[in-house]
Design an enzyme around this catalytic site. Structure first.
Site, PDB file in Angstrom:
ATOM      1  N   TYR A 455       0.809  -1.210   0.000  1.00 49.66           N
ATOM      2  CA  TYR A 455       0.000   0.000   0.000  1.00 49.66           C
ATOM      3  C   TYR A 455       0.846   1.264   0.000  1.00 49.66           C
ATOM      4  O   TYR A 455       2.023   1.237   0.269  1.00 49.66           O
ATOM      5  CB  TYR A 455      -1.058  -0.005   1.093  1.00 49.66           C
ATOM      6  CG  TYR A 455      -0.667  -0.106   2.542  1.00 49.66           C
ATOM      7  CD1 TYR A 455      -1.630  -0.441   3.486  1.00 49.66           C
ATOM      8  CD2 TYR A 455       0.611   0.138   3.007  1.00 49.66           C
ATOM      9  CE1 TYR A 455      -1.322  -0.530   4.825  1.00 49.66           C
ATOM     10  CE2 TYR A 455       0.920   0.054   4.340  1.00 49.66           C
ATOM     11  CZ  TYR A 455      -0.051  -0.273   5.255  1.00 49.66           C
ATOM     12  OH  TYR A 455       0.265  -0.350   6.582  1.00 49.66           O
ATOM     13  N   GLU A 456       0.190   2.361  -0.379  1.00 49.70           N
ATOM     14  CA  GLU A 456       0.847   3.642  -0.658  1.00 49.70           C
ATOM     15  C   GLU A 456       1.880   3.513  -1.777  1.00 49.70           C
ATOM     16  O   GLU A 456       2.844   4.282  -1.833  1.00 49.70           O
ATOM     17  CB  GLU A 456       1.500   4.227   0.605  1.00 49.70           C
ATOM     18  CG  GLU A 456       0.599   4.346   1.803  1.00 49.70           C
ATOM     19  CD  GLU A 456      -0.713   5.049   1.504  1.00 49.70           C
ATOM     20  OE1 GLU A 456      -0.754   5.873   0.580  1.00 49.70           O
ATOM     21  OE2 GLU A 456      -1.704   4.771   2.197  1.00 49.70           O
ATOM     22  N   GLY A 457       1.677   2.579  -2.668  1.00 43.67           N
ATOM     23  CA  GLY A 457       2.575   2.370  -3.791  1.00 43.67           C
ATOM     24  C   GLY A 457       3.503   1.203  -3.553  1.00 43.67           C
ATOM     25  O   GLY A 457       4.260   1.175  -2.584  1.00 43.67           O
ATOM     26  N   GLN A 462       7.600   2.716  -6.009  1.00 44.88           N
ATOM     27  CA  GLN A 462       8.590   3.545  -5.312  1.00 44.88           C
ATOM     28  C   GLN A 462       9.898   3.600  -6.101  1.00 44.88           C
ATOM     29  O   GLN A 462      10.528   4.662  -6.226  1.00 44.88           O
ATOM     30  CB  GLN A 462       8.867   2.994  -3.909  1.00 44.88           C
ATOM     31  CG  GLN A 462       7.652   2.829  -3.026  1.00 44.88           C
ATOM     32  CD  GLN A 462       6.846   4.096  -2.851  1.00 44.88           C
ATOM     33  OE1 GLN A 462       7.416   5.163  -2.661  1.00 44.88           O
ATOM     34  NE2 GLN A 462       5.540   3.979  -2.930  1.00 44.88           N
TER      35      GLN A 462
END
Length: 615
Positions: A455-457, A462
């Site tokens: 999650y969050e990429g 990243q």
């Protein structure tokens, strides 16, 4: 709420008598890293930071440690075993003990601590709130996500919202009376936010929002009286792609002009996900506008929602990297206590009677310890950069700190969470067959840690951000400055470290920084002509960057420790352990750098070598 931090004891023919560990904040190591690589003293000297004394910071960490071990750690297992529950009527009930813990968390001021003073926060340096947040994530990862998402929403509104939105929502969100969420993706979109379809239609001074959002952390619960959803949606005249996305505030309950709560908004949690881990954190499917449409308020300007949301996302990415650190620290403590108590087989290390006397168990514990301390050094260094970017008197230092913090943000998120997979896996391995049994608790950390890479990429996202936006598009200037600093410190250690034994750290660091520089130059030379090859090498490059930067910081910590030993410090055991841990990291982790360099510079051909049908 009376929750005792008494450790769990397993009994019976399978387990014998095994005392399971209780979380203990590693205060000495945290303070050492804050001071020596985070730059705590220099940050405290910034204008307006005069009250941030070493004694105050230590007192804050001690109290946070008590809350983490006494309140959050005991309910962490409950959150995992029972979890949040969805029931008819779109009601979500948190795991037993979470409501009481959350009330205490807010009443004692922990929820407000990271926020600015103008909204009711304490305005402490990011470095201090980072160390405190590590404890929340160690002791109760699922619980900690509620505050993390709320603080991210606070930052987004504070940076981009109108004065009216700030006044109406931020004080109660900062205090924890209301919580916040981030509603980005949808079933058809995944990580491709250009595919978002949620609509927002103008209606007077607000908008009517309709659509479905998935993977919404703490999207519905019974901890707080209101939930403030930040929602990405498209206006009727929005252009296609990410340039047509706007950001809206959609409260669960509408807020009257006098601050009281009004009627329920047209939004609901239609289900929560059944997940591999973090069961204590409800992950919601949110439906907006099943009736007339959820009332939402535009944040900032139309069509700029994605850039606004990145304020929240970057906050979340750093904090997710911190989750990798936190859960690794807890897994290490759990494995260490087990190894110190479990008696099995003939030991080979003099003075040891438990399995910690087996050399391979010792190797695994040293690996967990070294990698965890490396994560802490990197996370605290990045936090210190953010403080210098925000408050240093010299504009040049502010700019340099900001660019380096931006370069390292995807590394903190991607590298720390990937390392957490290794650390938590090793924790299970130290338990042997016991680790595969849920009652010992070791498996929870491995299950909880896995989502942090997603999650969050994902790590791939990243890594692409690192090599694309942060490295190649600026010609590598920020990376070059960072490598120059690493090389200068390594060379000094080689030249001056013979008397205290840090010269070997410097030599290892020089070899590793050469590997990172070679990989960097390859990516810079290849990006324009073959972006696919660069992206194929992106994750290995992120791992190489994380290894080198964290190894540099561990070496700096070891150098400081060696100097204090030479000066006659009474804290010999801790300081000598820092030196040995850094040496272990150089031998067992930094030795991977040459291989990662080869993967970056030579590995794309095979990665891209098959057609779709050949897989």
């Amino acid at each position: 709420m009376q929750i005792s931090p008494v450790a769990m004891r397993l009994t019976g023919p399978l387990f014998g008598e095994i005392q399971m560990s209780t979380y203990a904040a590693p205060l000495r190591d945290m303070l050492f890293a804050m001071k020596e690589v985070g730059g705590l003293d220099a940050i405290a000297a910034q204008p307006g930071r005069e009250e941030v004394s070493a004694d105050l910071v230590e007192a804050i960490l001690e109290e946070a440690g008590k809350f983490a071990s006494g309140v959050l750690d005991p309910i962490n297992r409950t959150g995992d075993k029972i979890g949040a529950r969805w029931s008819t009527g779109n009601v979500v009930t948190a795991a037993p003990g979470f409501k009481e813990a959350y009330d205490s968390f807010c009443e004692t001021g922990w929820h407000a601590m990271p926020a600015r003073t103008e909204f009711g926060g304490q305005g402490l340096p990011t470095l201090v709130s980072t160390a405190v947040a590590e404890m929340w994530k160690s002791a109760g990862l699922g619980f900690s996500l509620c505050q993390m998402l709320t603080q991210g929403a606070v930052e987004a509104i504070a940076h981009h919202g109108s004065e009216e939105l700030k006044a109406k929502y931020l004080p109660n969100m900062v205090s924890g009376k209301w919580t916040g969420t981030m509603n980005l993706t949808e079933p058809q979109a995944g990580s491709d936010l250009a595919a978002v379809r949620t609509k927002a239609v103008p209606e007077g001074d607000h908008y009517r929002v309709s659509g479905t959002k998935i993977f919404i952390t703490w999207g519905e619960h019974d901890l707080a009286e209101n939930i403030i959803h930040l929602v990405l949606a498209r206006l009727p005249d929005a252009p296609e792609g990410v340039k047509g996305i706007s950001l809206f505030v959609c409260p669960k309950f509408l807020v009257n002009d006098d601050g009281s709560l009004g009627e329920r908004n047209d939004l609901a949690c239609t289900s929560i996900e059944h997940k591999m881990g973090i069961h204590g954190s409800p992950t919601s499917v949110m439906s907006f506008g099943d009736g007339p449409g959820a009332i939402g308020y535009l944040v900032g300007e139309a069509h700029k929602g994605l850039s606004y949301m990145f304020t929240m996302m970057n906050h979340a990415r750093v904090n997710v990297g911190l989750e990798g650190l936190g859960v690794s620290e807890r897994a290490y403590q759990h494995a260490r206590e087990y190894a110190l108590e479990r008696v099995q087989g003939r030991t080979l290390v003099a003075g040891s009677r438990t399995i910690i006397g087996h050399p391979d168990v010792r190797r695994m514990l040293m690996d967990m310890k070294a990698r965890t301390e490396a994560m802490r050094a990197l996370a605290y260094y990045a936090a210190g950069l953010l403080d210098r970017a925000a408050g240093h008197e010299d504009a040049g230092v502010r700019a340099q700190s900001q660019s380096r913090a931006e370069l390292l943000t995807p590394v903190v998120k991607g590298w720390c969470t990937e390392v957490a997979q290794t650390v938590t896996y090793t924790g299970v391995q130290i338990h042997g067959g016991m680790g595969f049994i849920e009652e010992t608790g070791a498996a929870q950390y491995m299950r909880d840690a896995h989502i942090t890479t997603i999650y969050e990429g994902t790590t791939g996202i990243q890594a692409n951000d690192l090599v694309g936006r942060k490295l190649c598009r600026e010609g590598g200037s920020t990376m070059a400055a960072l490598l120059a600093d690493v090389r200068a410190d390594a060379q000094r250690m080689v030249e001056e470290g013979q008397s205290c034994g840090t010269d070997g750290l410097g030599r290892s660091l020089l070899q590793s920084v050469d590997a990172l520089n070679t990989a960097t130059q390859y990516l810079l030379a290849t990006y324009a002509g073959n972006p696919a090859a660069v992206n194929a090498a992106a994750v290995p490059f992120l791992k190489l960057t994380g290894n080198v930067v964290s190894g540099w910081l561990l070496a700096r910590l070891a150098e400081c420790a060696a100097a204090q030993i030479a000066a006659g410090s009474a804290d010999y055991d801790f300081l000598q352990a820092k030196v040995v841990t850094a040496r272990h990291y150089m031998a067992h982790v930094m030795s991977e750098c040459s291989g990662l360099q080869a993967v970056v510079t030579e590995g794309a051909a095979t990665t891209l070598g098959l057609s779709d049908s050949q897989f």
